[in-house]
Design a protein around this motif. Structure first.
Motif, PDB file in Angstrom:
ATOM      1  N   UNK A  10      23.380  49.317  31.593  1.00  0.00           N
ATOM      2  CA  UNK A  10      22.344  49.293  32.619  1.00  0.00           C
ATOM      3  C   UNK A  10      21.146  48.513  32.103  1.00  0.00           C
ATOM      4  N   UNK A  11      20.552  47.738  32.998  1.00  0.00           N
ATOM      5  CA  UNK A  11      19.236  47.168  32.748  1.00  0.00           C
ATOM      6  C   UNK A  11      18.353  47.682  33.870  1.00  0.00           C
ATOM      7  N   UNK A  12      17.506  48.635  33.538  1.00  0.00           N
ATOM      8  CA  UNK A  12      16.777  49.324  34.588  1.00  0.00           C
ATOM      9  C   UNK A  12      17.729  50.132  35.453  1.00  0.00           C
ATOM     10  N   UNK A  13      17.621  49.950  36.772  1.00  0.00           N
ATOM     11  CA  UNK A  13      18.467  50.699  37.718  1.00  0.00           C
ATOM     12  C   UNK A  13      19.746  49.959  38.069  1.00  0.00           C
ATOM     13  N   UNK A  14      19.963  48.781  37.494  1.00  0.00           N
ATOM     14  CA  UNK A  14      21.071  47.933  37.920  1.00  0.00           C
ATOM     15  C   UNK A  14      22.062  47.716  36.788  1.00  0.00           C
ATOM     16  N   UNK A  15      23.309  47.537  37.169  1.00  0.00           N
ATOM     17  CA  UNK A  15      24.396  47.409  36.206  1.00  0.00           C
ATOM     18  C   UNK A  15      24.276  46.151  35.357  1.00  0.00           C
ATOM     19  N   UNK A  16      24.638  46.291  34.092  1.00  0.00           N
ATOM     20  CA  UNK A  16      24.762  45.146  33.192  1.00  0.00           C
ATOM     21  C   UNK A  16      26.244  44.950  32.892  1.00  0.00           C
ATOM     22  N   UNK A  17      26.772  43.811  33.300  1.00  0.00           N
ATOM     23  CA  UNK A  17      28.191  43.501  33.125  1.00  0.00           C
ATOM     24  C   UNK A  17      28.424  43.076  31.678  1.00  0.00           C
ATOM     25  N   UNK A  18      29.188  43.875  30.946  1.00  0.00           N
ATOM     26  CA  UNK A  18      29.460  43.610  29.535  1.00  0.00           C
ATOM     27  C   UNK A  18      30.924  43.252  29.276  1.00  0.00           C
ATOM     28  N   UNK A  19      31.618  42.752  30.299  1.00  0.00           N
ATOM     29  CA  UNK A  19      33.019  42.382  30.117  1.00  0.00           C
ATOM     30  C   UNK A  19      33.164  41.413  28.949  1.00  0.00           C
ATOM     31  N   UNK A  20      34.130  41.687  28.070  1.00  0.00           N
ATOM     32  CA  UNK A  20      34.304  40.872  26.861  1.00  0.00           C
ATOM     33  C   UNK A  20      34.570  39.406  27.212  1.00  0.00           C
ATOM     34  N   UNK A  21      34.045  38.498  26.391  1.00  0.00           N
ATOM     35  CA  UNK A  21      34.258  37.063  26.550  1.00  0.00           C
ATOM     36  C   UNK A  21      34.176  36.416  25.176  1.00  0.00           C
ATOM     37  N   UNK A  22      34.791  35.263  25.039  1.00  0.00           N
ATOM     38  CA  UNK A  22      34.736  34.526  23.771  1.00  0.00           C
ATOM     39  C   UNK A  22      33.813  33.317  23.840  1.00  0.00           C
ATOM     40  N   UNK A  23      33.406  32.922  25.028  1.00  0.00           N
ATOM     41  CA  UNK A  23      32.513  31.771  25.218  1.00  0.00           C
ATOM     42  C   UNK A  23      31.109  32.287  25.540  1.00  0.00           C
ATOM     43  N   UNK A  24      30.187  32.087  24.608  1.00  0.00           N
ATOM     44  CA  UNK A  24      28.844  32.610  24.791  1.00  0.00           C
ATOM     45  C   UNK A  24      28.086  31.949  25.920  1.00  0.00           C
ATOM     46  N   UNK A  25      28.321  30.666  26.138  1.00  0.00           N
ATOM     47  CA  UNK A  25      27.594  29.971  27.201  1.00  0.00           C
ATOM     48  C   UNK A  25      28.028  30.463  28.578  1.00  0.00           C
ATOM     49  N   UNK A  26      29.319  30.625  28.798  1.00  0.00           N
ATOM     50  CA  UNK A  26      29.766  31.139  30.089  1.00  0.00           C
ATOM     51  C   UNK A  26      29.387  32.608  30.252  1.00  0.00           C
ATOM     52  N   UNK A  27      29.422  33.370  29.158  1.00  0.00           N
ATOM     53  CA  UNK A  27      29.011  34.777  29.222  1.00  0.00           C
ATOM     54  C   UNK A  27      27.561  34.881  29.674  1.00  0.00           C
ATOM     55  N   UNK A  28      26.680  34.108  29.042  1.00  0.00           N
ATOM     56  CA  UNK A  28      25.264  34.196  29.395  1.00  0.00           C
ATOM     57  C   UNK A  28      25.033  33.672  30.803  1.00  0.00           C
ATOM     58  N   UNK A  29      25.722  32.597  31.178  1.00  0.00           N
ATOM     59  CA  UNK A  29      25.553  32.042  32.517  1.00  0.00           C
ATOM     60  C   UNK A  29      25.988  33.037  33.591  1.00  0.00           C
ATOM     61  N   UNK A  30      27.210  33.559  33.461  1.00  0.00           N
ATOM     62  CA  UNK A  30      27.788  34.364  34.525  1.00  0.00           C
ATOM     63  C   UNK A  30      27.267  35.797  34.545  1.00  0.00           C
ATOM     64  N   UNK A  31      27.072  36.392  33.356  1.00  0.00           N
ATOM     65  CA  UNK A  31      26.764  37.823  33.298  1.00  0.00           C
ATOM     66  C   UNK A  31      25.307  38.137  32.995  1.00  0.00           C
ATOM     67  N   UNK A  32      24.521  37.114  32.684  1.00  0.00           N
ATOM     68  CA  UNK A  32      23.116  37.352  32.393  1.00  0.00           C
ATOM     69  C   UNK A  32      22.166  36.561  33.284  1.00  0.00           C
ATOM     70  N   UNK A  33      22.642  35.515  33.962  1.00  0.00           N
ATOM     71  CA  UNK A  33      21.776  34.751  34.873  1.00  0.00           C
ATOM     72  C   UNK A  33      22.328  34.790  36.295  1.00  0.00           C
ATOM     73  N   UNK A  34      23.491  34.178  36.520  1.00  0.00           N
ATOM     74  CA  UNK A  34      24.036  34.091  37.869  1.00  0.00           C
ATOM     75  C   UNK A  34      24.342  35.459  38.457  1.00  0.00           C
ATOM     76  N   UNK A  35      24.567  36.440  37.598  1.00  0.00           N
ATOM     77  CA  UNK A  35      24.841  37.801  38.064  1.00  0.00           C
ATOM     78  C   UNK A  35      23.725  38.325  38.975  1.00  0.00           C
ATOM     79  N   UNK A  36      22.487  37.836  38.802  1.00  0.00           N
ATOM     80  CA  UNK A  36      21.364  38.349  39.566  1.00  0.00           C
ATOM     81  C   UNK A  36      21.212  37.684  40.931  1.00  0.00           C
ATOM     82  N   UNK A  37      21.829  36.533  41.155  1.00  0.00           N
ATOM     83  CA  UNK A  37      21.579  35.793  42.388  1.00  0.00           C
ATOM     84  C   UNK A  37      21.961  36.567  43.658  1.00  0.00           C
ATOM     85  N   UNK A  38      23.033  37.377  43.664  1.00  0.00           N
ATOM     86  CA  UNK A  38      23.352  38.122  44.893  1.00  0.00           C
ATOM     87  C   UNK A  38      22.426  39.305  45.170  1.00  0.00           C
TER      88      UNK A  38
END
Length: 296
Positions: free
Chosen positions: A126-154
């Motif tokens: 959780x980050x605050x009241x909202x879920x933090x997606x921690x699905x395992x990944x081996x590519x740090x750039x795609x992990x940060x893009x998809x689960x730490x930035x783009x995840x918030x757009x919806x």
């Protein structure tokens, strides 16, 4: 019934005998209190007023792993359920150079001791009241893009804050991450390491609280301290950290970029009373209109 009375009731349900509950300042998710039991024992406790969620069980595991795997001092977890978290009571930190130097060595040791080959964590958080997606990944750039930035757009408030071109600029920035952030192995990070989540023991040593842990780039932790309000003495943190765990060139320029995740979270939580959306626009400006003019 006041929030403090609800917290006292839930302490009694868990087998505690509170004599006094004083409201604790800070925090936007839980009702927190400084608790004195009938026998004089002092504790810290917090509860959620909404639907039951696994916020506290996740926080409990995160605190335990920061301590067990990375040697970071965290409060002892005395009780954790979906409705209640009880911790040993800590004290306010002091803001002098010695404290922040000690914290820098603590965080550097955490990062160095927990280097991994995967990004994520064994459970979502959780980050605050909202879920933090921690699905395992081996590519740090795609992990940060998809689960730490783009995840918030919806998220509705983020969607309302930015127009179509601004959203596309964020997507272009994410596509350019391999150029902007050098490859580096992940480590266990606190995940929400700003000054209000740093307290102290009775002896004055640093203690970390309220984590949103995952294995990711160590610079993500640094960006929280760098970009969030901090006392003047905290400048010593960065100098001492670099001595213990050297950083790759250009790390200062990457701090705002890595802070995007926090800025978007602030907007999603309806806590943008100081200009988070404008800060995002400044970072993504080079990626507007499909033309990148300079690094953010």
């Amino acid at each position: 019934m006041s929030p403090e009375e609800i917290l006292a009731d839930r302490l009694r349900e868990a087998g505690y005998a509170p004599r006094e509950v004083q409201k604790a300042v800070g925090g936007v998710v839980a009702v927190a209190g400084l608790v004195t039991l009938q026998d004089g024992t002092e504790l810290f406790a917090k509860t959620l007023l909404g639907p039951d969620r696994d916020v506290f069980p996740v926080e409990s595991v995160g605190l335990s792993e920061l301590r067990a795997l990375g040697g970071a001092p965290t409060p002892e977890v005395l009780y954790a359920s979906s409705r209640l978290l009880v911790l040993e009571r800590m004290r306010p930190r002091r803001d002098d150079g010695q404290f922040w130097e000690q914290l820098a060595r603590t965080v550097a040791a955490l990062h160095l001791a927990t280097v991994s080959d995967r990004f994520g964590w064994h459970r979502d958080g959780w980050l605050g009241r909202l879920r933090q997606d921690n699905t395992w990944a081996t590519d740090g750039h795609s992990f940060f893009a998809e689960r730490r930035i783009l995840r918030w757009l919806p998220e509705p408030l983020v969607e309302a804050a930015f127009d179509r071109e601004e959203r596309r600029a964020l997507e272009r920035l994410c596509a350019a991450l391999p150029e902007l952030v050098p490859a580096q192995p992940p480590c266990l990070t606190h995940g929400d390491l700003w000054s209000e989540n740093i307290v102290a023991t009775g002896a004055g040593a640093p203690v970390l609280i309220d984590p949103a842990v995952s294995y990711t780039w160590p610079e993500v932790d640094l960006s929280m301290l760098w970009c969030s309000p901090r006392p003047d003495a905290a400048e010593r943190f960065f100098a001492v950290y670099r001595e213990a765990a050297p950083l790759q060139d250009g790390w200062e320029e990457r701090m705002p970029l890595l802070h995007l995740r926090e800025l978007l979270s602030v907007i999603a939580h309806d806590d943008d009373h100081w200009g988070a959306a404008e800060a995002v626009r400044k970072i993504i400006a080079p990626f507007r209109n499909g033309t990148r003019q300079r690094k953010p």
